[in-house]
Design a protein around this motif. Structure first.
Motif, short mmCIF file in Angstrom:
data_model
loop_
_atom_site.label_atom_id
_atom_site.label_comp_id
_atom_site.label_asym_id
_atom_site.label_seq_id
_atom_site.Cartn_x
_atom_site.Cartn_y
_atom_site.Cartn_z
N ASN A 147 0.35 -1.22 0.31
CA ASN A 147 -0.26 0.06 -0.41
C ASN A 147 0.93 1.16 -0.01
OD1 ASN A 147 -0.64 2.34 1.32
ND2 ASN A 147 -3.33 1.24 1.14
N THR A 148 1.93 1.49 1.23
CA THR A 148 2.81 2.19 0.89
C THR A 148 3.51 2.59 0.02
OG1 THR A 148 3.10 1.85 3.32
CG2 THR A 148 4.49 3.45 1.92
N LEU A 153 -9.63 5.79 0.29
CA LEU A 153 -10.58 6.52 1.23
C LEU A 153 -9.45 8.06 1.65
CD1 LEU A 153 -12.29 6.59 3.95
CD2 LEU A 153 -10.65 4.90 4.98
N ASN A 154 -10.76 9.24 1.31
CA ASN A 154 -10.61 10.41 1.32
C ASN A 154 -8.75 10.93 0.63
OD1 ASN A 154 -12.09 11.05 2.92
ND2 ASN A 154 -11.15 11.87 4.99
N GLU A 155 -7.69 10.96 1.13
CA GLU A 155 -6.83 10.80 0.12
C GLU A 155 -5.72 9.25 -0.60
OE1 GLU A 155 -5.04 11.68 4.21
OE2 GLU A 155 -6.97 12.43 2.64
N ARG A 156 -6.37 9.23 0.43
CA ARG A 156 -5.18 7.43 1.22
C ARG A 156 -6.18 6.45 0.31
NH1 ARG A 156 0.26 6.53 2.85
NH2 ARG A 156 -0.01 4.06 2.98
N ILE A 157 -5.02 5.61 -0.98
CA ILE A 157 -5.15 4.40 -1.62
C ILE A 157 -4.93 3.08 -0.88
CG2 ILE A 157 -3.58 5.71 -3.27
CD1 ILE A 157 -2.07 3.25 -3.65
N PHE A 158 -6.59 2.17 -0.83
CA PHE A 158 -6.29 1.00 -0.85
C PHE A 158 -6.05 0.11 -1.72
CE2 PHE A 158 -10.79 2.43 -0.34
CZ PHE A 158 -11.31 1.83 0.20
N LEU A 159 -5.75 -1.23 -1.28
CA LEU A 159 -5.47 -2.48 -2.34
C LEU A 159 -6.49 -3.51 -1.66
CD1 LEU A 159 -1.47 -2.27 -3.44
CD2 LEU A 159 -3.34 -1.25 -3.99
N ASN A 191 -11.57 -3.71 -1.90
CA ASN A 191 -11.87 -3.49 -3.13
C ASN A 191 -10.26 -5.56 -3.51
OD1 ASN A 191 -10.57 -2.89 -5.55
ND2 ASN A 191 -8.77 -2.48 -4.77
N ASN A 192 -10.39 -6.45 -3.06
CA ASN A 192 -10.10 -7.53 -3.52
C ASN A 192 -10.73 -8.63 -3.57
OD1 ASN A 192 -8.26 -10.10 -2.21
ND2 ASN A 192 -6.80 -8.97 -3.17
N ALA A 193 -11.50 -9.01 -4.75
CA ALA A 193 -12.34 -10.37 -5.08
C ALA A 193 -11.80 -11.11 -4.02
CB ALA A 193 -12.74 -10.59 -6.16
N LEU A 194 -10.28 -11.79 -4.12
CA LEU A 194 -10.13 -12.77 -3.62
C LEU A 194 -10.56 -13.27 -1.81
CD1 LEU A 194 -8.37 -16.21 -3.18
CD2 LEU A 194 -6.56 -14.25 -3.11
N ALA A 201 -8.42 1.99 9.02
CA ALA A 201 -7.17 1.05 8.80
C ALA A 201 -7.25 0.73 7.20
CB ALA A 201 -7.38 -0.09 9.34
N THR A 202 -6.72 0.88 6.93
CA THR A 202 -6.29 0.80 5.14
C THR A 202 -5.02 -0.38 4.82
OG1 THR A 202 -4.55 2.40 4.43
CG2 THR A 202 -7.55 3.38 4.48
N ASP A 203 -5.46 -1.48 4.12
CA ASP A 203 -4.66 -2.89 3.94
C ASP A 203 -3.98 -2.97 5.21
OD1 ASP A 203 -5.95 -2.57 1.56
OD2 ASP A 203 -3.75 -1.47 0.51
#
Length: 311
Positions: free
Chosen positions: A76-77, A130-136, A202-205, A278-280
């Motif tokens: 993520n980072t 999420l706002n300015e933060r991505i999540f995978l 955001n993860n189909a698995l 929490a993100t990832d």
């Protein structure tokens, strides 16, 4: 297939001896194939953004690919630094669950994963915001960030394994008492919800393993929301059991839907404007309102040549 130098970002401080062994295995494969590479090593998680930024600068200067070696939090980072520049992004999974890498066909064995990178092809993959933060993989508020914090504390004491992660989760649930009151704005409609947790995937698995039908919609360009209705400890444990056997969608205490953008306004104590999220797997604080959305640009992921990844 990318032919530029592989610029590998790794948190060398997480599981020091394991990181050294992983680095040696990566070197052995790349040296055997004569592939140019460079490591950007962080001595702690807090140093990762700086090393990721240096790798991005190098990739922009010479046309290379940025590779994240680690768990979903490390990925993520590094992806956060890569995404705005539309650079090729590769992963070498070294985490506990490795949902992002597994969902996109990357082997969990470090040697096999490094081999796969050598013939990988670029596929655009969806990223959440999420706002300015991505999540995978996922983003959340409520009970889940607390679960993650407790899990990391137990891992530091008892080791990094899926069994330790499960035990930490059970202990957290036993102690948890908090409830969230939130207002959701979705497709022009507002609704109030009282829940112990809001989880966006955001993860189909991961979603498929929980037994949620929204896994397919995520592969087609949506995000999936899951909220536990107000429940007690025993009910939450039953829901976890359903999730473990892939039948969470049959539980009447679970609200789930798909979307491309929602706004969430949690009811906060007087004087407080931020909430723990929490993100990832990485926990931090964000200001309300919280906006979850599909990112407007995809991540240019290096996937194994035999893997077809939907945009």
């Amino acid at each position: 297939m990318t032919t530029g130098r592989l610029l590998i970002v790794m948190n060398a401080g997480a599981g020091h001896s394991q990181a050294e062994a992983s680095r040696a295995a990566i070197r052995a494969v790349l040296d055997a194939h004569g592939r140019a590479y460079q490591f950007f090593l962080a001595d702690s998680g807090s140093a990762l953004p700086q090393q990721a930024a240096l790798a991005v600068q190098q990739a922009l200067a010479e046309g290379g690919a940025v590779i994240a070696a680690g768990g979903d939090g490390t990925l993520n980072t590094v992806a956060q630094a890569v995404l705005p520049h539309s650079l090729p992004f590769g992963v070498l999974p070294l985490g506990t669950f490795n949902y992002f890498a597994r969902a996109h066909g990357m082997p969990e064995d470090i040697k096999a994963a490094t081999e796969a990178l050598l013939s990988a092809r670029i596929q655009p993959v969806q990223v959440g915001l999420l706002n300015e933060r991505i999540f995978l993989v996922n983003a959340s508020l409520g009970l889940y960030p607390t679960l993650l914090e407790d899990r990391e504390a137990y891992k530091a004491q008892y080791g990094r394994s899926r069994l330790v992660a499960l035990w930490a989760g059970l202990v957290t649930l036993w102690r948890a008492r908090g409830r969230l009151r939130i207002v959701l704005e979705h497709d022009g409609q507002r609704s109030k919800l009282r829940t112990s947790m809001l989880f966006v995937g955001n993860n189909a698995l991961q979603l498929a393993q929980l037994g949620l039908p929204s896994a397919q919609q995520v592969e087609q360009g949506a995000l999936a929301a899951l909220a536990l209705r107000r429940t007690g400890l025993f009910t939450v444990l039953l829901l976890l059991l359903r999730g473990a056997i892939g039948q969470l969608h049959t539980a009447d205490k679970v609200l789930h839907f798909t979307f491309q953008r929602i706004s969430v306004r949690p009811r906060l104590p007087y004087g407080r404007r931020r909430i723990k999220v929490a993100t990832d797997g990485e926990v931090g604080w964000m200001s309300s309102p919280l906006v979850f959305a599909v990112a407007p640009q995809p991540l240019l992921l290096l996937c194994p040549a035999t893997m077809e990844t939907p945009a």
